[in-house]
Write an enzyme that holds these catalytic residues in place. Structure first.
Site, PDB file in Angstrom:
ATOM      1  N   GLU A  48       0.987  -1.336   0.085  1.00  0.00           N
ATOM      2  CA  GLU A  48      -0.061  -0.061   0.086  1.00  0.00           C
ATOM      3  C   GLU A  48       0.909   1.274  -0.079  1.00  0.00           C
ATOM      4  O   GLU A  48       1.932   1.394   0.587  1.00  0.00           O
ATOM      5  CB  GLU A  48      -0.798   0.017   1.384  1.00  0.00           C
ATOM      6  CG  GLU A  48      -1.792   1.246   1.490  1.00  0.00           C
ATOM      7  CD  GLU A  48      -2.494   0.998   2.758  1.00  0.00           C
ATOM      8  OE1 GLU A  48      -3.503   1.631   2.994  1.00  0.00           O
ATOM      9  OE2 GLU A  48      -2.193   0.218   3.662  1.00  0.00           O
ATOM     10  N   LYS A 120      -9.355   2.092  -2.269  1.00  0.00           N
ATOM     11  CA  LYS A 120      -9.541   1.458  -1.273  1.00  0.00           C
ATOM     12  C   LYS A 120     -11.097   1.861  -0.613  1.00  0.00           C
ATOM     13  O   LYS A 120     -11.427   2.897  -0.417  1.00  0.00           O
ATOM     14  CB  LYS A 120      -8.754   1.982  -0.036  1.00  0.00           C
ATOM     15  CG  LYS A 120      -8.338   1.302   1.227  1.00  0.00           C
ATOM     16  CD  LYS A 120      -7.322   1.542   2.084  1.00  0.00           C
ATOM     17  CE  LYS A 120      -7.205   0.797   3.381  1.00  0.00           C
ATOM     18  NZ  LYS A 120      -5.994   1.346   4.215  1.00  0.00           N
ATOM     19  N   CYS A 153      -5.445  -3.197   2.523  1.00  0.00           N
ATOM     20  CA  CYS A 153      -5.439  -3.093   4.206  1.00  0.00           C
ATOM     21  C   CYS A 153      -6.703  -3.405   4.859  1.00  0.00           C
ATOM     22  O   CYS A 153      -6.984  -4.321   5.010  1.00  0.00           O
ATOM     23  CB  CYS A 153      -4.344  -1.835   4.415  1.00  0.00           C
ATOM     24  SG  CYS A 153      -3.631  -1.830   6.075  1.00  0.00           S
TER      25      CYS A 153
END
Length: 574
Positions: A48, A120, A153
Site C-alpha cells: 500500500e 480502497k 489493508c
C-alpha cells in the site's frame, strides 16, 4: 485470451518507501520488480502507498506526490510488464483529474499496459485526512493468469470487500497493505471464505511512530500458508531493506470446494447488511454484561437421548462446580440425538418446540439458574428443522433459530430456516445463534452484528468439513492463539465483533474434532484471550468475558459506523 493452465510463480515485494520521495521510490520498486520478473514471477504485488510512503497529514502534504491512474507511474511499470510478459499490482495515492479528489488506490499493470485500478473501500483514520472513500466497488480483472481482484489493508477487517471479489469468481486477491497485525491476520479467513489465493505485500519498518510488521504472505484457497516473510513485531527489529517472497499458484486449484460453497449463499437472508443504523441505533445494548459460559463437549451416543442426557447433566454439574457464577451454557447441535443422515431417523427423533428436549433443558436451566443454547430436530407444520433454542433461567424459551445453511447430512431431511434473528435477554444482553455450517458464511454473522449481537453461540458438529487450523504466525498476536484454533470460528468473532462461544462434539463414527471454544474481539493487540478445548476429550470448557468493550480502539460500534454499505449491494442480490 489464452489462459495459463500450468503452475506459475508469484512474488510479494516487502518494500519500504521513503516518505516524500516518489521518484526514488518508483525507481527502486521498479528495480525490485524487474528482479522478481527475472526470477520467473508472473505476478508481483507491492505494498500500500508504495510509491510515496504512508503518513500524510492533509491534502496539501500529499499534493506533490499524487499521480493519475493510468499515468507516469504506471507507464514506468508497463515497460517491465511488457518486457517480461507479467503483471504487477502496487499501491499509490491517486488524483482524479475530473474532481481533483485523492484516493488510496492500487494499480494493476500487465503485458499490454494498464489493466485497471482499485480505490480502497474501507479506509483507516490516517488516510481520511487527505483521501476520499473508494467509489469503484471491487472490480475483478480477467487476465491470462486468472481473475484477479484487489483489496487494500483495512478492507480485510470487513468480510464484505473480499466477498465482493469472491462472488465475481476471483481466483486471486492481490493485497497491498501497511499492517500492524489486524489486516494480515484476517487473510486466511478471506482466502477460505472465497476459495481464492491471496498475495499479500506489507512493509517491515516504522513511519511516524506506526510500526508495520512484515509477514508478507501467500495464502491458498484453503487458507494454508504457502510462503511468508519474517514477522517483525517491534521497531527495534525494523528491516528497511526489501524482501521478496515467492510462492507458486496452481490454476487447477481455482476450482475448489470453498469456491463451490459460494453457491450455498442465501442472499435473500442478508438484506440487513445494507442497513446503516449508525450512529443513532437505540436498539443496541449500552451496558456490558459479565458472562461466565460453558461449552459442553462430549461424544454423542447417536440416537440415544437418555445416555446423552446423562452426559450433559454430568458436564453441567462440573461446569457449575468450576464457577458458581455460570450463566450461559452452549451445547453441540442436535444435542440429545447427535446428527442424523436420513429422513426416517430424523422423523423418529423429531419433536415440537414444547417437547421432551426443550422441557429437559428448561428443567436444567431452572435448576442451575443458567441460560442454555441447545439443539434438536424440530417438527413444525410437517417440516423438519435443525433448530436451536435459547432457554432462560426461568425455563421459558427466549428464542428459536432454525439453521439456514444446511450441511450435506442436513439436506437429506431438513428444511432450511428463513431468518437470522438476535434475541434480547436481561441476563446476557443480545444473543445471536448460528449452527454448524452457518459459520462458513460471513454474511450470517454480519447480519447478527448489524442486529447488535453481543454474543454469538455456535452449536456445532464439526469434523473438518469446512475451515481449518489457524496458520498465522504466533508472533503476530499479543495474546497468543491456542494450538488448534479454528479459522472459521475466530472469523465469526472478530468479523462481527461479538464474543463467540462454540460447542462441538468429539469422537463417534463421524470423527468429530472437538475444539469447543471462546473466540474474542481482539487478542492481536492484547484485549482478550481465546480459549480452545482439546480435540479428543469430553469436558465442560468454562470461559469468562465481558461484552461490548466500548473503550477499545476497534469494537462493534466502530465496525458498524465505518462499513461502506452502498457498495455491498451485490451481496444481497438474489
Amino acid at each position: 485470451m489464452k489462459k495459463v493452465t500450468k503452475p506459475f510463480k508469484v512474488a510479494s515485494i516487502e518494500f519500504n518507501p521513503i516518505l516524500n520521495e516518489r521518484d526514488k521510490n518508483v525507481a527502486a520498486l521498479a528495480k525490485l520488480t524487474e528482479e522478481a520478473f527475472k526470477n520467473g514471477a508472473k505476478l508481483v504485488v507491492a505494498p500500500e502507498m508504495s510509491t510515496t510512503g504512508y503518513y500524510y497529514a492533509n491534502r496539501k502534504a500529499i499534493e506533490p506526490f499524487v499521480d493519475t491512474i493510468p499515468g507516469k507511474t504506471t507507464d514506468v511499470f508497463a515497460k517491465l510488464t511488457k518486457k517480461y510478459d507479467a503483471y504487477i499490482v502496487f499501491g499509490m495515492p491517486e488524483v482524479d483529474k475530473k474532481t481533483n479528489l485523492y484516493y488510496n488506490s492500487a494499480a494493476m499493470v500487465g503485458p499490454d499496459g494498464y489493466v485497471g485500478k482499485y480505490r480502497k473501500t474501507q479506509m483507516w483514520e490516517t488516510e481520511t485526512h487527505w483521501g476520499a472513500w473508494g467509489d469503484l466497488g471491487v472490480p475483478v480483472f480477467d487476465t491470462e493468469l486468472g481473475k484477479i481482484a484487489i483489496n487494500i489493508c483495512m478492507d480485510s477487517a470487513y468480510f464484505e470487500t473480499a466477498r465482493l471479489a469472491g462472488i465475481q469468481g476471483a481466483d486471486i486477491l492481490a493485497f497491498p497493505t501497511n499492517s500492524s497485525a489486524q489486516a494480515i491476520s484476517a487473510l486466511p479467513a478471506r482466502a477460505q471464505q472465497n476459495g481464492m489465493y491471496i498475495v499479500s505485500a506489507n512493509r517491515s519498518n516504522t513511519e511516524h511512530g506506526f510500526h508495520m510488521i512484515g509477514g508478507s504472505a501467500v495464502w491458498s484457497p484453503e487458507g494454508h500458508k504457502l510462503a511468508e516473510a519474517p514477522v517483525i513485531m517491534t521497531e527495534k527489529e525494523d528491516v528497511d531493506e526489501p524482501t521478496i517472497t515467492y510462492a507458486t499458484i496452481d490454476p487447477k486449484q481455482y476450482d475448489n470446494k470453498n469456491k463451490e460453497a459460494l453457491k450455498e449463499r442465501r442472499p435473500e437472508l442478508y438484506k440487513e447488511l445494507m442497513q446503516y443504523v449508525e450512529p443513532w441505533d437505540y436498539t443496541k445494548n449500552t451496558t456490558p454484561h459479565k458472562i461466565v459460559a460453558a461449552a459442553l463437549q462430549y461424544e454423542p451416543v447417536l440416537g440415544d437421548k437418555a445416555k446423552n442426557k446423562q452426559k450433559i447433566v454430568s458436564l453441567l454439574e462440573d461446569a457449575k462446580k468450576q464457577d458458581g457464577n455460570l450463566n450461559l451454557v452452549v451445547l453441540p447441535e442436535l444435542s440429545l440425538t447427535g446428527p442424523v443422515d436420513n429422513k426416517k431417523d430424523a422423523a423418529s427423533f423429531a419433536e415440537s418446540a414444547d417437547g421432551e428436549t426443550t422441557q429437559f433443558f428448561a428443567d436444567l436451566a431452572k435448576k442451575y439458574q443458567v441460560s442454555i443454547v441447545a439443539g434438536l430436530i424440530e417438527k413444525e407444520n410437517n417440516n423438519l428443522f435443525n433448530s436451536a433454542f435459547l432457554i432462560s433461567p426461568d425455563g421459558s424459551i427466549a428464542g428459536k433459530y432454525e439453521k439456514t445453511h444446511l450441511s450435506k447430512m442436513d439436506k437429506k431431511w431438513a428444511t432450511p430456516g428463513s431468518s437470522l434473528p438476535v434475541f434480547e435477554t436481561k441476563e446476557l444482553g443480545k444473543i445471536g445463534i448460528l449452527i454448524g455450517e452457518d459459520a462458513q458464511f460471513p454474511e450470517a454473522s454480519g447480519v447478527l452484528a448489524v442486529e447488535r449481537a453481543d454474543t454469538i453461540a455456535i452449536p456445532s458438529a464439526w469434523n473438518g468439513q469446512y475451515g481449518g487450523k489457524m496458520e498465522i504466525s504466533k508472533k503476530m498476536s499479543v495474546n497468543k492463539y491456542p494450538d488448534d484454533s479454528m479459522v472459521t470460528w475466530d472469523a465469526v468473532a472478530i468479523g462481527a465483533q461479538a464474543y463467540t462461544v462454540v460447542a462441538n462434539y468429539v469422537g463417534s463414527d463421524q470423527h468429530y474434532l472437538g475444539g469447543s471454544s471462546l473466540y474474542t474481539l481482539d487478542p492481536l493487540y492484547g484485549l482478550d484471550q481465546p480459549v480452545v478445548a482439546p480435540s479428543d476429550k469430553e469436558e465442560a470448557l468454562v470461559v469468562k468475558y465481558e461484552t461490548l468493550q466500548n473503550d477499545w480502539w476497534f469494537n462493534q460500534d466502530k465496525l458498524l459506523l465505518s462499513r461502506r454499505t452502498p457498495y455491498f449491494v451485490p451481496l444481497i442480490q438474489e
